[in-house]
Design a protein around this motif. Structure first.
Motif, PDB file in Angstrom:
ATOM      1  N   ALA A 176       0.828  -1.201   0.000  1.00 15.12           N
ATOM      2  CA  ALA A 176       0.000   0.000   0.000  1.00 15.12           C
ATOM      3  C   ALA A 176       0.867   1.257   0.000  1.00 15.12           C
ATOM      4  O   ALA A 176       0.554   2.245  -0.669  1.00 15.12           O
ATOM      5  N   GLN A 177       1.978   1.203   0.737  1.00 15.69           N
ATOM      6  CA  GLN A 177       2.895   2.346   0.796  1.00 15.69           C
ATOM      7  C   GLN A 177       3.460   2.664  -0.590  1.00 15.69           C
ATOM      8  O   GLN A 177       3.519   3.827  -1.005  1.00 15.69           O
ATOM      9  N   ALA A 179       2.086   2.011  -3.359  1.00 17.98           N
ATOM     10  CA  ALA A 179       0.994   2.421  -4.256  1.00 17.98           C
ATOM     11  C   ALA A 179       0.365   3.736  -3.820  1.00 17.98           C
ATOM     12  O   ALA A 179      -0.749   4.063  -4.262  1.00 17.98           O
ATOM     13  N   GLY A 181      -0.784   4.560  -0.871  1.00 18.84           N
ATOM     14  CA  GLY A 181      -1.870   4.410   0.088  1.00 18.84           C
ATOM     15  C   GLY A 181      -3.015   3.541  -0.391  1.00 18.84           C
ATOM     16  O   GLY A 181      -3.928   3.241   0.381  1.00 18.84           O
ATOM     17  N   THR A 182      -2.984   3.121  -1.643  1.00 18.69           N
ATOM     18  CA  THR A 182      -4.044   2.258  -2.172  1.00 18.69           C
ATOM     19  C   THR A 182      -3.852   0.831  -1.683  1.00 18.69           C
ATOM     20  O   THR A 182      -2.779   0.251  -1.892  1.00 18.69           O
ATOM     21  N   PRO A 183      -4.843   0.227  -1.022  1.00 19.43           N
ATOM     22  CA  PRO A 183      -4.690  -1.156  -0.548  1.00 19.43           C
ATOM     23  C   PRO A 183      -4.395  -2.112  -1.687  1.00 19.43           C
ATOM     24  O   PRO A 183      -4.923  -1.962  -2.799  1.00 19.43           O
ATOM     25  N   ASP A 185      -4.404  -5.440  -3.990  1.00 18.66           N
ATOM     26  CA  ASP A 185      -5.415  -6.429  -4.343  1.00 18.66           C
ATOM     27  C   ASP A 185      -4.909  -7.823  -3.995  1.00 18.66           C
ATOM     28  O   ASP A 185      -3.754  -8.028  -3.605  1.00 18.66           O
TER      29      ASP A 185
END
Length: 332
Positions: A176-177, A179, A181-183, A185
């Protein structure tokens, strides 16, 4: 004979040693050589095989399976990987895309048939041996689990001075870091799942034992003691003379709290770090190529520092003390 380490890949086979007592009991699988430059687990397993062959070790109940070298191609190369990391993206596939996927298709059903897994490794930096365990009991989506007490007991009795938890949580956080902050997949998370995550998904439990630095002459002894203590804990074999069933003192338990990637080939540490070196809040750890100083976010410990990590790969992990308790030691 060809000197090309890839020459035998098409006809490789895994050497799998199976022992079954006539008395039912736990099903234990011990694996070494998942990474080709990690030989201590192989040597520890070979020592146990010699004891079984000589009658010095007798299986009292259950089933014991030993795999001395899980990645023959990586072992021939004496490198960590054959074509990729075997301990990532560990799940069977109908159309294996590389050598490690073909190995996974053999190992995965073997793991699924067992209740307990001891996966023996070593590491690149200096540092003391340690065990890695999975999550606490939970019903979440990342890694649901219901056997944390048994897994904690196994780690406790293996006897390393340090036990580390939190691998998959921090792997997901690292994705996520990167990306922004995007979780991550599920496909991205799968890449972080290895042998022990796989046995947990099959209803069993397992411990990763890091026996010490790759060339540490004591690392094979650590591996052998761990196998013998695991057999004793499970009631599968007696302890050898002179070996206690667990540590005199409980281990220090740490939880992984962060991961920092190396972003540029000129990123460098301020000094040579060893796994479990203690740092104070604000203490310098490394320097980015542009002069930006990286400091400890809190009091804690450096884990898996890799001064030669490729840009974009994990440079070091940061751990804090954990409040988790693993239970009493059974020395009988």
């Amino acid at each position: 004979m060809s000197s090309d380490p890839f020459s035998g890949a098409a006809t490789d086979s895994l050497r799998i040693h199976a022992f079954a007592s006539l008395t039912p009991g736990p099903r234990l699988l011990v694996v070494g050589g998942v990474h080709g430059d990690e030989i201590s687990g192989t040597l520890g397993i070979e020592r146990v095989l010699a004891e079984l062959d000589a009658g010095a070790l007798q299986l009292l109940r259950g089933e014991l399976t030993l795999v001395p070298v899980a990645n023959p191609l990586a072992r021939r190369r004496l490198q960590r990987e054959g074509e990729r990391n075997l301990n990532r993206l560990f799940r069977p596939s109908a159309d294996p895309a590389d050598y490690e996927a073909r190995i996974t298709n053999v190992l995965a059903p073997l793991i699924a048939r067992h209740e307990v897994l001891l996966d023996l490794h070593s590491f690149q930096s200096e540092g003391e041996a340690f065990s890695m365990i999975g999550p606490r009991d939970n019903t979440g989506t990342l890694e649901p689990f219901a056997r944390s007490y048994e897994e904690g007991q196994l780690a406790l009795h293996i006897g390393t001075p340090v036990v580390v938890e939190g691998w998959l949580d921090i792997y997901a956080a690292g994705l996520a870091q990167r990306a922004g902050g995007t979780p991550a997949d599920e496909a991205a998370l799968d890449f972080g799942r290895g042998t022990n995550e796989y046995i947990r998904s099959c209803g069993g439990y397992g411990v990763t034992l890091e026996c010490g630095q790759h060339q540490d002459p004591q690392a094979p002894e650590v591996a052998w003691r761990a196998i013998r203590r695991t057999l004793a804990l499970l009631g599968m074999a007696a302890l050898p003379d002179g070996l206690a069933g667990g540590p005199a003192q409980p281990p220090r338990l740490l939880r992984l709290a962060g991961v920092t990637d190396r972003l540029h080939e000129e990123d460098s540490f301020v000094r040579d770090w060893a796994t479990f070196d203690e740092v104070q809040r604000g203490e310098p750890i490394g320097m980015r190529h542009d002069g930006t100083l990286l400091s400890a976010p809190d009091d804690g410990f450096i884990v898996f520092p890799n001064a030669v990590a490729l840009p974009g790969a994990e440079w070091f992990y940061f751990a804090r003390p954990s409040e988790r308790r693993l239970g009493p030691v059974k020395n009988s």
